[in-house]
Design an enzyme around this catalytic site. Structure first.
Site, PDB file in Angstrom:
ATOM      1  N   LYS A 282       0.824  -1.210   0.000  1.00 22.60           N
ATOM      2  CA  LYS A 282       0.000   0.000   0.000  1.00 22.60           C
ATOM      3  C   LYS A 282       0.863   1.267   0.000  1.00 22.60           C
ATOM      4  CE  LYS A 282      -4.040  -2.208   0.705  1.00 22.60           C
ATOM      5  NZ  LYS A 282      -3.754  -3.618   1.028  1.00 22.60           N
TER       6      LYS A 282
HETATM    7  C1  PLP Z   1      -4.455  -4.798   0.696  1.00 19.11           C
HETATM    8  C2  PLP Z   1      -3.705  -6.064   0.734  1.00 19.11           C
HETATM    9  C3  PLP Z   1      -3.993  -7.125  -0.147  1.00 19.11           C
HETATM   10  C4  PLP Z   1      -5.152  -7.063  -1.113  1.00 19.11           C
HETATM   11  O1  PLP Z   1      -4.960  -6.078  -2.113  1.00 19.11           O
HETATM   12  P1  PLP Z   1      -6.215  -5.570  -2.966  1.00 19.11           P
HETATM   13  O2  PLP Z   1      -5.686  -4.464  -3.795  1.00 19.11           O
HETATM   14  O3  PLP Z   1      -7.219  -5.096  -1.947  1.00 19.11           O
HETATM   15  O4  PLP Z   1      -6.717  -6.721  -3.736  1.00 19.11           O
HETATM   16  C5  PLP Z   1      -3.191  -8.243  -0.099  1.00 19.11           C
HETATM   17  N1  PLP Z   1      -2.170  -8.349   0.773  1.00 19.11           N
HETATM   18  C6  PLP Z   1      -1.872  -7.362   1.640  1.00 19.11           C
HETATM   19  C7  PLP Z   1      -0.752  -7.558   2.582  1.00 19.11           C
HETATM   20  C8  PLP Z   1      -2.612  -6.184   1.649  1.00 19.11           C
HETATM   21  O5  PLP Z   1      -2.307  -5.203   2.508  1.00 19.11           O
END
Ligand code: PLP
Length: 462
Positions: free
Chosen positions: A112
């Site tokens: 993120k």
């Molecule tokens: C947010 C997240 C996901 C999922 O990603 P999306 O874009 O919501 O599909 C997978 N793994 C981790 C560690 C995350 O923080």
């Protein structure tokens, strides 16, 4: 470049407007009116470039005149300067032709950070020059919230309020949200699951009086800027394995469908991607849907990969919009049905989805076993989300095509699950080694729209 809503009845916006707005006023999500393409020579030239240079080339066609080239280069440089690895998103080899893309070297140890650090920079410049202030409200299953708080803490033009599901995030995730002491960031523990957090967030966006009153902005992956920043590492990783002269495949641990949708955008831009595989945990609504069983909600079951504990996967709406030939009316109808419990995908749309996306799931036992086996076979510790990806990739990959599995978080973010599977408790990187000594600010809130609105108005009035 103009942005249009997936539900067809909100006004078209510029990049800047779409970024600052978040959810469209008709309840839809913004997508680019056309997807720009990069030619093979441009992609090939990325072979020798830094992550930041690739980021500029990939994102520039989407931002229109929101930023000058010099401004945009500067924002990108600042966004990634704090990453703990010189190549930002390094690849490691797990097995012949199977690679792990490490996306956890940012400040909060999950992918993120790639988008949030850039969005923080873009918001600051865009709002600063307009002299405007916004209230960002975000819903998180754990990682978006910590990344947003890290990216926006102390910035002048924003208040940030994050809703996370009480008791359903890891201790590291919670502490990353509750220990920053800056007055403009607030983490609220909501009595409910992630889908409740996301539903209340959407309610706030659909309450125009509140929305306009607090100047609500969103940084969930409903925000196009989030998806866009994630397109970059599909290019950087594929090019390092020989694209555009060799096709690659990706397996993506998926929850809200933002990350994998970024891969689809990369493919539409001209990157030769053979397969995009959606990997889910036991909350497998996307896998069931992509296997032809329709999209029907069945309740969230907490798992050891909590960032993927989702039933209402908001970016799937963007995929449906394209699968339904960009018919906003059809998408609105599906979303109305979803509010009643679920929908079936038309034959034509299912064929389009199948052309782009494969899918698989990993049970809790399989996830844990994959963490154990990956350490034994490769020497790498993986977080439970990455393990879901590694398991599904192992089943689905074609040995002749490089498979890149996205490692979405650092194993130290989920130490309990990793320790249970391997006996090893992964330590936090040095820069956050004192996380468990810092003071927390804990606030619990009910799963109630009116109470939340009142609480948020109180926070920003301070
Ligand atoms: C947010 C997240 C996901 C999922 O990603 P999306 O874009 O919501 O599909 C997978 N793994 C981790 C560690 C995350 O923080």
């Amino acid at each position: 470049m103009r942005y249009i809503s997936t539900r067809g009845s909100a006004p078209d916006l510029s990049f800047e407007e779409a970024m600052l707005t978040g959810l469209a006023r008709d309840g839809g999500l913004y997508v680019p009116a056309q997807i720009p393409t990069l030619d093979a020579d441009t992609i090939r030239a990325m072979g020798g470039q830094s992550y930041e240079e690739i980021a500029f080339t990939v994102m520039r066609p989407f931002i229109g005149d929101t930023f000058t080239d010099a401004e945009f280069r500067d924002l990108i440089a600042k966004a990634y300067a704090g990453f703990g690895h010189p190549s930002r998103a390094p690849l490691v080899e797990l097995a012949p032709n199977h690679f792990l893309l490490e996306l956890f070297h940012g400040p909060t140890l999950a992918f993120k950070d790639f988008a949030m650090q850039l969005i923080g920079q873009m918001f600051q410049l865009a709002l600063g020059r307009k002299g405007e202030r916004v209230t960002i409200v975000g819903a998180t299953s754990g990682d978006t919230g910590s990344a947003a708080i890290e990216a926006f803490k102390g910035l002048e033009n924003v208040d940030v309020v994050i809703l996370y599901p009480h008791g359903r995030v890891s201790d590291v995730q919670r502490r990353q949200m509750t220990t920053p002491s800056e007055a403009n960031v607030h983490a609220l523990a909501l009595d409910g699951d992630f889908d409740d957090c996301q539903a209340r967030l959407k309610d706030m966006f659909n309450d125009f009086e509140f929305r306009d009153g607090v100047r609500l902005a969103g940084v969930n992956s409903i925000n196009w800027g989030r998806v866009l920043a994630q397109v970059v590492y599909y290019f950087s990783s594929a090019v390092s394995l020989g694209a555009p002269d060799r096709a690659v495949s990706f397996t993506v641990p998926t929850g809200n469908f933002g990350d994998i949708f970024a891969g689809y955008i990369a493919k539409r831009m001209g990157l030769p991607i053979d397969r995009l595989v959606v990997a889910t945990n036991q909350n497998d609504i996307l896998h069931r849907c992509l296997s032809g069983q329709g999209y029907h909600k069945s309740g969230v079951h907490p798992s050891i990969s909590p960032s993927m504990d989702i039933q209402v996967s908001s970016n799937f709406e963007r995929a449906l919009f394209d699968a339904y030939d960009r018919d906003g009316g059809a998408v609105k109808q599906l979303m109305d049905e979803l509010a009643q419990g679920g929908f079936d995908v038309s034959q034509g749309a299912a064929e389009v989805l199948a052309e782009h996306y494969g899918s698989g799931r990993a049970s809790e036992e399989e996830t844990s076993q994959t963490i154990t086996d990956t350490l034994a076979q490769t020497g790498h510790l993986v977080c439970p989300h990455a393990a879901v990806g590694v398991k599904v990739a192992g089943e689905q990959r074609d040995p002749a095509t490089p498979m890149i599995t996205l490692a979405t978080a650092h194993p130290a973010k989920f130490p309990d699950a990793v320790e249970a599977a391997t006996g090893i408790r992964p330590p936090l990187p040095a820069r956050m080694a004192d996380l468990f000594e810092r003071d927390e600010r804990l606030t619990r809130v009910p799963n109630d729209l009116e109470a939340l609105k009142t609480h948020i108005k109180g926070l920003i009035a301070q």
